[in-house]
Design a protein around this motif. Structure first.
Motif, PDB file in Angstrom:
ATOM      1  N   TYR B 437       0.838  -1.203   0.000  1.00 31.07           N
ATOM      2  CA  TYR B 437       0.000   0.000   0.000  1.00 31.07           C
ATOM      3  C   TYR B 437       0.874   1.255   0.000  1.00 31.07           C
ATOM      4  CZ  TYR B 437      -4.481  -2.343   0.751  1.00 31.07           C
ATOM      5  OH  TYR B 437      -5.614  -3.090   0.592  1.00 31.07           O
ATOM      6  N   TYR B 438       1.947   1.200   0.779  1.00 29.43           N
ATOM      7  CA  TYR B 438       2.793   2.394   0.855  1.00 29.43           C
ATOM      8  C   TYR B 438       3.506   2.648  -0.473  1.00 29.43           C
ATOM      9  CZ  TYR B 438       2.086   1.303   5.760  1.00 29.43           C
ATOM     10  OH  TYR B 438       1.522   0.980   6.968  1.00 29.43           O
ATOM     11  N   ARG B 439       3.912   1.546  -1.116  1.00 31.85           N
ATOM     12  CA  ARG B 439       4.592   1.723  -2.410  1.00 31.85           C
ATOM     13  C   ARG B 439       3.642   2.376  -3.404  1.00 31.85           C
ATOM     14  NH1 ARG B 439       6.760  -3.845  -2.040  1.00 31.85           N
ATOM     15  NH2 ARG B 439       8.790  -3.682  -1.038  1.00 31.85           N
ATOM     16  N   ILE B 440       2.402   1.874  -3.405  1.00 32.77           N
ATOM     17  CA  ILE B 440       1.417   2.454  -4.330  1.00 32.77           C
ATOM     18  C   ILE B 440       1.198   3.921  -3.992  1.00 32.77           C
ATOM     19  CG2 ILE B 440      -1.018   2.379  -5.005  1.00 32.77           C
ATOM     20  CD1 ILE B 440      -0.814  -0.710  -4.496  1.00 32.77           C
ATOM     21  N   ALA B 441       1.030   4.191  -2.713  1.00 31.95           N
ATOM     22  CA  ALA B 441       0.792   5.572  -2.302  1.00 31.95           C
ATOM     23  C   ALA B 441       1.983   6.458  -2.660  1.00 31.95           C
ATOM     24  CB  ALA B 441       0.536   5.630  -0.795  1.00 31.95           C
ATOM     25  N   LYS B 442       3.177   5.911  -2.453  1.00 37.84           N
ATOM     26  CA  LYS B 442       4.374   6.703  -2.770  1.00 37.84           C
ATOM     27  C   LYS B 442       4.449   7.010  -4.249  1.00 37.84           C
ATOM     28  CE  LYS B 442       7.749   5.390   0.781  1.00 37.84           C
ATOM     29  NZ  LYS B 442       8.913   4.527   0.995  1.00 37.84           N
ATOM     30  N   SER B 443       4.185   5.985  -5.062  1.00 42.23           N
ATOM     31  CA  SER B 443       4.287   6.247  -6.500  1.00 42.23           C
ATOM     32  C   SER B 443       3.176   7.193  -6.952  1.00 42.23           C
ATOM     33  CB  SER B 443       4.280   4.951  -7.305  1.00 42.23           C
ATOM     34  OG  SER B 443       3.216   4.147  -6.889  1.00 42.23           O
ATOM     35  N   ALA B 444       2.002   7.070  -6.315  1.00 39.81           N
ATOM     36  CA  ALA B 444       0.925   8.003  -6.668  1.00 39.81           C
ATOM     37  C   ALA B 444       1.315   9.429  -6.298  1.00 39.81           C
ATOM     38  CB  ALA B 444      -0.363   7.616  -5.955  1.00 39.81           C
ATOM     39  N   LEU B 445       1.934   9.562  -5.128  1.00 40.68           N
ATOM     40  CA  LEU B 445       2.371  10.894  -4.707  1.00 40.68           C
ATOM     41  C   LEU B 445       3.447  11.427  -5.637  1.00 40.68           C
ATOM     42  CD1 LEU B 445       2.500  10.539  -0.833  1.00 40.68           C
ATOM     43  CD2 LEU B 445       1.127  12.157  -2.128  1.00 40.68           C
ATOM     44  N   LYS B 446       4.330  10.524  -6.047  1.00 38.63           N
ATOM     45  CA  LYS B 446       5.410  10.946  -6.934  1.00 38.63           C
ATOM     46  C   LYS B 446       4.825  11.399  -8.268  1.00 38.63           C
ATOM     47  CE  LYS B 446       9.863   9.448  -8.724  1.00 38.63           C
ATOM     48  NZ  LYS B 446       9.570   9.743 -10.136  1.00 38.63           N
ATOM     49  N   GLN B 447       3.878  10.600  -8.736  1.00 38.37           N
ATOM     50  CA  GLN B 447       3.246  10.958 -10.006  1.00 38.37           C
ATOM     51  C   GLN B 447       2.545  12.306  -9.889  1.00 38.37           C
ATOM     52  OE1 GLN B 447       0.616   7.920 -11.397  1.00 38.37           O
ATOM     53  NE2 GLN B 447       0.130   9.038 -13.258  1.00 38.37           N
ATOM     54  N   ALA B 448       1.827  12.468  -8.766  1.00 41.65           N
ATOM     55  CA  ALA B 448       1.111  13.728  -8.566  1.00 41.65           C
ATOM     56  C   ALA B 448       2.107  14.883  -8.512  1.00 41.65           C
ATOM     57  CB  ALA B 448       0.302  13.654  -7.275  1.00 41.65           C
ATOM     58  N   ALA B 449       3.238  14.627  -7.831  1.00 42.98           N
ATOM     59  CA  ALA B 449       4.249  15.681  -7.732  1.00 42.98           C
ATOM     60  C   ALA B 449       4.808  16.015  -9.113  1.00 42.98           C
ATOM     61  CB  ALA B 449       5.365  15.245  -6.791  1.00 42.98           C
ATOM     62  N   ASP B 450       5.040  14.958  -9.897  1.00 43.90           N
ATOM     63  CA  ASP B 450       5.555  15.176 -11.250  1.00 43.90           C
ATOM     64  C   ASP B 450       4.568  15.985 -12.076  1.00 43.90           C
ATOM     65  OD1 ASP B 450       7.754  13.784 -10.591  1.00 43.90           O
ATOM     66  OD2 ASP B 450       7.249  11.955 -11.672  1.00 43.90           O
ATOM     67  N   GLU B 451       3.293  15.589 -11.963  1.00 43.59           N
ATOM     68  CA  GLU B 451       2.276  16.306 -12.738  1.00 43.59           C
ATOM     69  C   GLU B 451       2.188  17.749 -12.292  1.00 43.59           C
ATOM     70  OE1 GLU B 451      -1.241  13.969 -12.315  1.00 43.59           O
ATOM     71  OE2 GLU B 451      -0.496  12.448 -13.721  1.00 43.59           O
ATOM     72  N   LYS B 452       2.276  17.919 -10.981  1.00 40.54           N
ATOM     73  CA  LYS B 452       2.199  19.276 -10.449  1.00 40.54           C
ATOM     74  C   LYS B 452       3.369  20.103 -10.979  1.00 40.54           C
ATOM     75  CE  LYS B 452       1.687  21.694  -6.093  1.00 40.54           C
ATOM     76  NZ  LYS B 452       2.047  21.622  -4.693  1.00 40.54           N
ATOM     77  N   GLN B 453       4.515  19.449 -10.996  1.00 38.80           N
ATOM     78  CA  GLN B 453       5.702  20.160 -11.478  1.00 38.80           C
ATOM     79  C   GLN B 453       5.537  20.538 -12.944  1.00 38.80           C
ATOM     80  OE1 GLN B 453       9.255  17.881 -10.924  1.00 38.80           O
ATOM     81  NE2 GLN B 453      10.586  19.602 -11.323  1.00 38.80           N
ATOM     82  N   GLN B 454       4.970  19.585 -13.702  1.00 37.07           N
ATOM     83  CA  GLN B 454       4.760  19.871 -15.118  1.00 37.07           C
ATOM     84  C   GLN B 454       3.789  21.027 -15.289  1.00 37.07           C
ATOM     85  OE1 GLN B 454       3.540  16.271 -16.981  1.00 37.07           O
ATOM     86  NE2 GLN B 454       5.624  15.615 -17.421  1.00 37.07           N
ATOM     87  N   ALA B 455       2.701  20.971 -14.509  1.00 34.94           N
ATOM     88  CA  ALA B 455       1.712  22.036 -14.587  1.00 34.94           C
ATOM     89  C   ALA B 455       2.344  23.362 -14.199  1.00 34.94           C
ATOM     90  CB  ALA B 455       0.538  21.715 -13.663  1.00 34.94           C
TER      91      ALA B 455
END
Lengths: 349, 813
Positions: B437-455
């Protein structure tokens, strides 16, 4: 060939929820036995009745929710709830009370909130409060301990009273002491006497009391304490909540006793009366409804202890664990929110 | 740090929170010496960095020796990889990776020749090498962290900050792994030689070799090696720590040895601490002293389903399938192949993946040994996970939020500090795979962070664009303003004087004209004499223009439009031509141009005329404006002059036909009503000047009269062509808003009086107009000639208008 994929860790220890629950139930047994010894077979009948109702209710809900009935029943959580209700209510209370209480605990308090792990309130205590408020007379009519009572109820008497068959048995006869005076629980007796202007010492001379504590109740509490210590040893529970409860109650009652020894029960009396040890080790420690962090759990337990003392001495009910536990349940999310451990690598602020 | 050093020397240990004691199964593999396995047929060497910070050093078909670099690059992040054996590169293509994701990664496939021939190795005398040379050796040998993370060692050995303490990690807390254990037992001297190199590079105050107490042989071996080492006494020590998983985690080990915590998000170097694995120390020794690149490592192959569990020297790139085949692997149904230990290792779906630099164990358990994980049950918030969490997190809260996909809330419970050690999952009574669960959450957070950075980047780009556009707009405006100011500036002082002078000169000219004979001949001659600067030309032009105008006026209505058209098209040619040959424009040029432009405008506005005319004059206007910058005041002056003449022309027209007068006068009246009164012009035009002007006008009128007469004789005269734009002048008068209204009536009167007499001179005026034109062109000041030309043109227009007016007079009346 294809190999099995799994996420790490690939090993787990062999302690499962059902085992934990089983251990809790086993550790309850000494207390249950002592309780039966002092208050007759009624308690056992209540417990068995509660178990049947609880498992049926659990199965029915699982059926409705299209989930595995077997998995749910085998986690032993419903059984534990049932036993706790069974030992908590008066041994000779009519059968429909425990049925109502247990059904309410399992269906409303537990499953309507999402089932195991999701309930906000302790099911056994919520059921107890429901019964106490709805049927105050029956819920406060405890029979006297066998050592001081004129007549002890037999198994048949108990069954007749609980299931209300055969009119020749009267509940009141089992409440009469050797002196022929109806006895209440020690907590009730002290509360009534104090309200009638007697001092604590005067009240404590009554037959229901055995020096510092209530007859029978001391041993019942002691048995639950023993079971609780075994639970601690088995690591089925951790020390934080129990210690919190006992410390909270001890400190609060000590302060009250030192301020007004004549109108307050002693700390020893409070610790070994009523449901103190049962609640401290078996009820308040229900992890689902308690706070989760170690520090939060100490606070949670202490809150229960203090609330119990306040309600016992100031409230309208002789015992107060059900209310105290439910109030603390309400506070648990709040405690969890504000009491978090300092994670590794984070400063204390 | 002093007290800490004392405590380090005493071997004081601190407690790290949580941790578990999973059953130890090291005995399966740690009893036998490190062995060698037969060579594999093919080796798979992943080159994931190719294309990022390095390039391939080999191509398909190349023959390589053991130790030949496969990649080359200059980046500090480039971790070279080498051929693990001699053979041929048979393919460079994406292959399944030895990673939990099993994503394909670019891989060099080497077919072994079976000889396992080393490339030329250069052993080094340590003392002869500089620090940088040592680090380069380590770098080029591709040494990476051997504990599992495979972080490039040369970076950790070249820290930016001062290092006080180096911890050599020989803890090896995973329950099955014994590769470090065996390495320490068998190669303790070499490990210590590697530690010596680390000591030389980092010069720490202390080096602590940390070993768990379940490895007594390794502890003994290392203690012996330390005692024999040439390093300063007391600088290196072996510290035995209690066995507890995950004590071998970098952060936990630092806490146990020093009692300090690595701040969240920071690296140990921030505390002045660096942790290296014992295997890394050994690889450093090999790289620096023996010159051997990192091409093989010790791997524990263990589990109940391998026939020959133990530790093996396995070349990097050896397929796991080969390792298992050589160790008598007997698969169960639903067999798990775990790379790493049972706590943190990942399971392989495909065993045709290579052993990597960080691969310390291949675990092949039987199904009884490691059973399948039971189904997840409801969390009862028992908190056991929090009790064992070495990072002091609240795993059940993390799980609660991770399962609800409230990742931001999970983040507030310091999800990022989770080291994924697996203790929480290990103890969970509900068998919840928390780490997953933590790995999934971490990757989701990372993805969100990446998207945020892109935005965020997109937003910045957008804002930068807006800012740029705004800047450009402002720059344009500023430029325009500057230009305007420049124009303003050039107008001041001398320009005004020049205008005044010009006015005076014109007045003088007119006076001269007035003073001269009534014949145009005389006038022109006089002007030539009196105004060598070309004033004569001006006058002549004026006269000429008037003559033409008159001619136009007298032309038949039907013809007029034709004539006008022709003339308009011709008109621009002469001034343009003249100017183009000219020197840089003086202000007078500008005056002339402005006048011309003004007239052009007027011409454009002259809608009564044919469309053709309008178009052509617009062109004229363009030409004119191209030639010079506008000079309003001078334009006004010129316009004023023109207007005066216009009046005169009107007067003249009056003399010809009574009817025409009303139209012209009306127009003039209109124009004067707009007058604001230009200072220079007004000042100049007092009564006396008015008289002079009147005289000039009279002369002009005379000329026009002559022309009119001529026009009567010859209806359409090509010569007059350039002076056609008559009508616009009236508007120019309006536009320029100049001229004193006082002057006008008097001027008109004078004109009236003179007009009659002027008629007599008509005959002579015509012939002289040509020579004068020539003269003006040949005269010294071409610019003035141009002024004259334009003025004349204007007058011509007027005349045309007049003609028009006369034709329409009945209507106006």
């Amino acid at each position: 060939m294809a190999f099995k994929i799994a996420s790490s860790p690939h090993v787990t220890q062999n302690l499962h929820t059902s085992t934990v629950m089983q251990r809790v139930i086993l550790c309850l047994l000494p207390g249950l036995v002592v309780q039966c010894a002092f208050f007759g077979w009624g308690t056992l009948v209540q417990v068995l009745l509660a178990i049947i109702v609880a498992l049926s209710a659990e199965a029915a809900v699982m059926k409705l929710r299209n989930r595995s009935i077997k998995a749910s029943l085998s986690d032993n959580s419903a059984m534990l709830t049932a036993i706790l209700i069974g030992v908590a209510i008066p041994p000779l209370a009519p059968w429909w009370m425990i049925v109502i209480g247990t059904t309410f605990a399992i269906i409303v308090v537990k499953h309507l909130y999402g089932g195991l792990g999701h309930n906000l309130f302790n099911p056994a205590m919520a059921a107890y409060v429901l019964l106490l408020i709805s049927f105050p007379v029956q819920m406060t009519t405890w029979i006297a301990p066998s050592t001081v009572v004129m007549h002890s109820p037999s198994v048949l008497d108990s069954l007749q009273l609980i299931f209300n068959i055969g009119a020749h048995v009267n509940m009141d006869q089992f409440r009469l002491g050797i002196d022929g005076v109806a006895m209440a629980t020690p907590l009730d007796t002290l509360k009534t006497d104090l309200s009638m202007g007697l001092t604590r010492t005067e009240s404590m001379t009554k037959a229901i009391f055995d020096g510092a504590t209530g007859v029978g109740w001391f041993w019942v509490n002691l048995a639950y304490l023993g079971g609780g210590l075994v639970l601690l040893k088995l690591k089925a529970i951790r020390w934080h909540i129990s210690t919190g409860v006992l410390a909270g109650l001890f400190v609060a009652s000590s302060v009250g006793f030192l301020l007004s020894p004549d109108t307050q029960g002693s700390p020893l009396f409070h610790l070994f009366s009523g449901a103190t040890m049962l609640a401290a080790f078996f009820i308040a420690t229900d992890p689902v409804t308690a706070a989760t962090s170690p520090r939060g759990r100490i606070i949670f337990g202490a809150l229960i202890g203090v609330l119990v003392y306040i309600i016992r001495t100031q409230g309208g009910y002789p015992d107060a664990f059900a209310f105290a536990v439910l109030l603390a349940n309400l506070c648990a999310p709040f405690i969890d929110y504000y009491v978090r451990p300092r994670s590794y690598g984070h400063s204390t602020s | 740090m002093l007290t800490l050093l004392d405590q380090l020397d005493k071997g004081t240990l601190w407690r790290s929170h949580g941790g578990i004691h999973p059953p130890e199964v090291k005995f399966l593999s740690n009893g036998t010496p490190i062995a060698k396995l037969p060579l594999a047929k093919t080796y798979l060497v992943p080159v994931p960095q190719v294309g990022e910070n390095c390039t391939l050093a080999v191509k398909v078909g190349d023959t390589v020796l053991k130790g030949t670099p496969l990649t080359q690059g200059n980046s500090i992040w480039h971790l070279p990889v080498h051929a693990p054996t001699s053979g041929t590169i048979v393919a460079i293509e994406p292959r399944v990776s030895n990673h939990a994701s099993a994503l394909p990664v670019n891989t060099c496939v080497i077919e072994a020749d079976g000889k396992d021939t080393w490339c030329e190795l250069v052993p080094n005398e340590l003392d002869s090498l500089s620090h940088q040379q040592i680090i380069d050796k380590i770098h080029h040998s591709g040494v990476a962290g051997m504990g599992g993370a495979a972080f490039p060692s040369h970076i950790k050995l070249n820290p930016a900050s001062e290092i006080d303490l180096v911890i050599i990690n020989g803890v090896e807390c995973e329950p099955y792994i014994s590769s470090d254990d065996r390495l320490m037992r068998e190669y303790s001297q070499n490990i210590l030689a590697g530690i010596g190199i680390i000591y030389r590079l980092l010069t720490p105050k202390r080096i602590v070799i940390a070993i768990e107490d379940n490895k007594p042989e390794a502890i003994k071996a290392m203690q012996v090696a330390v005692a024999q080492s040439a390093l300063p006494a007391g600088s290196v020590r072996v510290t035995v720590i209690p066995t507890k998983y995950p004590s071998g985690g970098e952060k936990q080990l630092i806490q146990i040895i020093t009692g300090r915590e690595v701040p969240s998000g920071a690296i140990p170097a921030k505390l002045g601490i660096v942790v290296h694995n014992v295997g890394t120390a050994f690889a450093i020794y090999q790289a620096v002293v023996q010159g051997k690149p990192l091409v093989e490592r010790v791997v524990t192959v263990t589990g109940k389903n391998v026939g020959k569990p133990g530790n093996y020297w396995i070349p990097i790139g050896t397929p796991v399938a080969h390792v298992l085949a050589e160790t008598e692997f007997k698969p169960d149904p639903e067999q798990k192949i775990i790379i790493g230990g049972p706590m943190m290792g990942h399971a392989l779906a495909n065993i045709h993946v290579p052993i990597l630099k960080g691969t310390n164990c291949v675990l092949v358990p039987s199904n009884q040994e490691i059973d399948t994980t039971p189904d997840e049950k409801a969390c009862i918030r028992c908190g056991e996970c929090a009790n064992v969490c070495p990072a002091l997190l609240l795993p059940q809260q993390l799980f609660w939020h991770a399962k609800a996909e409230e990742y931001d809330k999970a983040a507030t419970f310091n999800l990022k500090d989770c080291i994924e050690c697996g203790c929480c999952s290990y103890v969970c009574p509900s068998d919840i795979p928390l780490v997953e669960y933590y790995r999934i959450a971490k990757s989701a957070l990372k993805q969100a962070a990446d998207e945020k950075q892109q935005a965020e980047r997109a937003k910045q780009r957008f804002e930068a664009r807006l800012a740029r556009l705004e800047e450009e707009k402002l720059a344009r405006e500023a430029k325009a303003r500057e230009a305007a100011e420049r124009r303003q500036a050039t107008m001041t002082g001398t320009d005004k004087n020049a205008v005044a002078e010009a006015m005076a000169r014109i007045a003088a000219k007119k006076a001269a004209v007035q003073a001269s004979d009534n014949t145009a001949n005389v006038v022109t001659t006089a002007e030539l004499k009196d105004a060598p600067q070309g004033k004569a030309a001006v006058a002549a032009a004026i006269a000429r223009a008037k003559a033409k105008k008159a001619a136009a006026a007298n032309a038949e209505d039907s013809d007029t439009s034709n004539v006008v058209t022709v003339k308009v098209s011709d008109a621009p040619s002469s001034p343009t031509g003249a100017i183009s040959q000219d020197e840089p424009l003086s202000q007078k040029d500008k005056v002339a141009a402005a006048i011309a432009r003004a007239k052009a405008k007027k011409a454009a506005q002259q809608t009564d005329k044919a469309q053709l005319e309008t178009t052509d004059t617009a062109d004229t206007a363009d030409n004119a404006s191209e030639l010079t910058a506008a000079d309003d005041k001078k334009a006004k002056v010129a316009a004023a002059v023109a207007r005066a003449k216009a009046k005169k022309a009107a007067q003249q027209a009056e003399t010809k036909t009574e009817d025409s007068l009303s139209q012209t006068t009306t127009t003039e009246a209109e124009s004067t009503s707009y007058t604001l009164g230009e200072v220079n012009a007004d000042a100049a035009i007092d009564d006396a000047e008015a008289i002079k002007k009147a005289k000039v006008a009279a002369a002009v009128a005379r000329a026009k009269a002559k022309k009119a007469a001529q026009a009567v004789l010859t209806t359409a005269e090509p010569n007059t062509a350039s002076k056609v734009e008559v009508e616009p002048e009236l508007e120019s008068v309006e536009d320029s808003q100049t001229q004193s209204s006082l002057a006008l009536p008097s001027a008109k009167e004078t004109v009236d009086s003179v007009a009659t007499g002027s008629l007599a001179d008509v005959q002579s005026a015509k012939p002289t107009s040509e020579p004068i034109e020539t003269a003006s062109l040949s005269s010294d000041e071409l610019k003035k000639a141009r002024i004259a030309a334009t003025i004349a043109k204007a007058k011509a227009k007027k005349a045309a208008q007049e003609a028009h007016a006369s034709s329409d007079s009945s209507v106006n009346d």
